[in-house]
Structures are given as C-alpha cells and as structure tokens.
Design a protein around this motif. Structure first.
Motif, mmCIF file in Angstrom:
data_model
loop_
_atom_site.group_PDB
_atom_site.id
_atom_site.type_symbol
_atom_site.label_atom_id
_atom_site.label_comp_id
_atom_site.label_asym_id
_atom_site.label_seq_id
_atom_site.Cartn_x
_atom_site.Cartn_y
_atom_site.Cartn_z
ATOM 1 N N ALA A 1 0.837 -1.203 0.000
ATOM 2 C CA ALA A 1 0.000 0.000 0.000
ATOM 3 C C ALA A 1 0.873 1.255 0.000
ATOM 4 O O ALA A 1 0.585 2.217 -0.716
ATOM 5 N N GLY A 2 1.953 1.242 0.758
ATOM 6 C CA GLY A 2 2.885 2.370 0.761
ATOM 7 C C GLY A 2 3.525 2.576 -0.602
ATOM 8 O O GLY A 2 3.710 3.708 -1.053
ATOM 9 N N ALA A 3 3.860 1.485 -1.275
ATOM 10 C CA ALA A 3 4.445 1.588 -2.618
ATOM 11 C C ALA A 3 3.445 2.174 -3.608
ATOM 12 O O ALA A 3 3.813 2.977 -4.475
ATOM 13 N N VAL A 4 2.175 1.795 -3.479
ATOM 14 C CA VAL A 4 1.145 2.342 -4.361
ATOM 15 C C VAL A 4 0.973 3.839 -4.113
ATOM 16 O O VAL A 4 0.867 4.633 -5.050
ATOM 17 N N VAL B 1 1.997 9.392 -5.874
ATOM 18 C CA VAL B 1 2.559 10.732 -5.652
ATOM 19 C C VAL B 1 3.497 11.107 -6.786
ATOM 20 O O VAL B 1 3.426 12.209 -7.330
ATOM 21 N N PHE B 2 4.380 10.195 -7.171
ATOM 22 C CA PHE B 2 5.297 10.502 -8.267
ATOM 23 C C PHE B 2 4.566 10.658 -9.588
ATOM 24 O O PHE B 2 4.947 11.473 -10.416
ATOM 25 N N ALA B 3 3.507 9.901 -9.790
ATOM 26 C CA ALA B 3 2.736 10.051 -11.027
ATOM 27 C C ALA B 3 1.996 11.386 -11.055
ATOM 28 O O ALA B 3 1.816 11.981 -12.120
ATOM 29 N N LEU B 4 1.564 11.863 -9.902
ATOM 30 C CA LEU B 4 0.812 13.120 -9.831
ATOM 31 C C LEU B 4 1.689 14.356 -9.750
ATOM 32 O O LEU B 4 1.189 15.465 -9.934
ATOM 33 N N LEU C 1 1.971 17.507 -2.162
ATOM 34 C CA LEU C 1 1.833 16.046 -2.203
ATOM 35 C C LEU C 1 2.486 15.394 -0.991
ATOM 36 O O LEU C 1 1.965 14.416 -0.454
ATOM 37 N N GLY C 2 3.615 15.950 -0.540
ATOM 38 C CA GLY C 2 4.280 15.414 0.645
ATOM 39 C C GLY C 2 3.428 15.539 1.894
ATOM 40 O O GLY C 2 3.362 14.626 2.714
ATOM 41 N N VAL D 1 -1.755 10.774 5.187
ATOM 42 C CA VAL D 1 -2.165 9.375 4.992
ATOM 43 C C VAL D 1 -1.341 8.460 5.886
ATOM 44 O O VAL D 1 -1.864 7.532 6.503
ATOM 45 N N ARG D 2 -0.036 8.725 5.966
ATOM 46 C CA ARG D 2 0.834 7.893 6.804
ATOM 47 C C ARG D 2 0.403 7.947 8.264
ATOM 48 O O ARG D 2 0.292 6.927 8.941
ATOM 49 N N ARG D 3 0.120 9.143 8.753
ATOM 50 C CA ARG D 3 -0.313 9.282 10.151
ATOM 51 C C ARG D 3 -1.662 8.596 10.388
ATOM 52 O O ARG D 3 -1.891 8.018 11.437
ATOM 53 N N LEU D 4 -2.547 8.666 9.405
ATOM 54 C CA LEU D 4 -3.838 7.994 9.524
ATOM 55 C C LEU D 4 -3.654 6.478 9.593
ATOM 56 O O LEU D 4 -4.276 5.806 10.423
ATOM 57 N N VAL D 5 -2.787 5.943 8.746
ATOM 58 C CA VAL D 5 -2.532 4.496 8.752
ATOM 59 C C VAL D 5 -1.920 4.070 10.074
ATOM 60 O O VAL D 5 -2.300 3.041 10.637
ATOM 61 N N VAL D 6 -0.990 4.860 10.596
ATOM 62 C CA VAL D 6 -0.381 4.526 11.891
ATOM 63 C C VAL D 6 -1.441 4.549 12.982
ATOM 64 O O VAL D 6 -1.499 3.651 13.829
#
Length: 139
Positions: A18-21, A26-29, A115-116, A122-127
């Motif tokens: 999921a992190g890789a996606v 982010v890089f695509a956008l 984007l960062g 998102v990272r904080r939400l997942v944690v």
C-alpha cells in the motif's frame, strides 16, 4: 512498521505494498500538480497539448537513484533525490509552460510539498488505524 510488534507477515507485506502504491501515485501526480500550479501563475492558459508528463528522460534518473539508494534511503538521501528529480522536472516545466526556470522550480516545489503533506497525512492515519489497542480489563 517497526513499532507494530506481533504483526503478521501478510499484514506487513500488505502495508508495504500500500505504501508503494501511494508513493507511485505521488510521483505520477507530481508533474500534473506542478502543471496545475503553473497554470495558476500564467496570464493565459497554455494548451493541453503541452502538458507536462513523465518521460523516460525524466523518470530514468528517479528510478535509478531509487534502486541504488533504497537500502540507504534516509531523510537526507531522500531529499537529495527529490531535489535532483525536481530540478529536471522544473526544466521540463519551464520549457513546456514557457516559464522561467525559477518560476517553474517554485511550481514544482509547491506541488511536491503539497503532495508530501498529503502523504504524511495518509501515513499518520494508517499509523493511527493500525495502533495496537489495549486489551479490555478482565473482571
């Protein structure tokens, strides 16, 4: 993930995928976001035919650096990687949108920071969602 003791291997692999996606998205956008910021700066809207997209020349240094630096990827190396790729993206944006290089670099930086911040949210939400819950007291 290091803080998630006792987590199954399947869940760890799922979180890493999921992190890789998210990273890939982010890089695509990034070029699209930089193009959108550049459109806000221009007095007339440029044609959509000149829109900034990833090309092999822009993506190859990013992929090579990511493969070479992956085992050592710390915050400083990640920053150097982003600055290097961002400067190439700024040059392409300057050419495509007809902006000066510094203006294009500002657009790329604004898009990258935006984007960062979204990824950090998102990272904080997942944690927060994967935090182990305290067991209920037994009576």
């Amino acid at each position: 993930m290091a803080r998630l003791s006792g987590v199954s291997h399947i869940r760890v692999v799922g979180l890493m995928l999921a992190g890789a996606v998210v990273d890939g998205a982010v890089f695509a956008l990034w070029p699209l976001s930089a193009w959108t910021v550049a459109e806000l700066m221009l007095p007339t809207a440029p044609s959509d035919e000149a829109a900034l997209v990833w090309t092999p020349g822009l993506a190859a240094p990013l992929l090579l650096a990511a493969v070479l630096a992956f085992p050592l990827l710390g915050p400083l190396l990640h920053l150097v990687l982003m600055v290097g790729v961002g400067s190439g993206l700024a040059a392409a944006l300057a050419t495509a949108a007809g902006l000066g290089w510094w203006d294009a670099a500002g657009c790329v930086a604004i898009a990258g920071v935006g984007l960062g911040v979204a990824v950090e949210g998102v990272r904080r939400l997942v944690v927060r969602l994967n935090r182990p819950r305290a067991p209920e007291p037994q009576t």
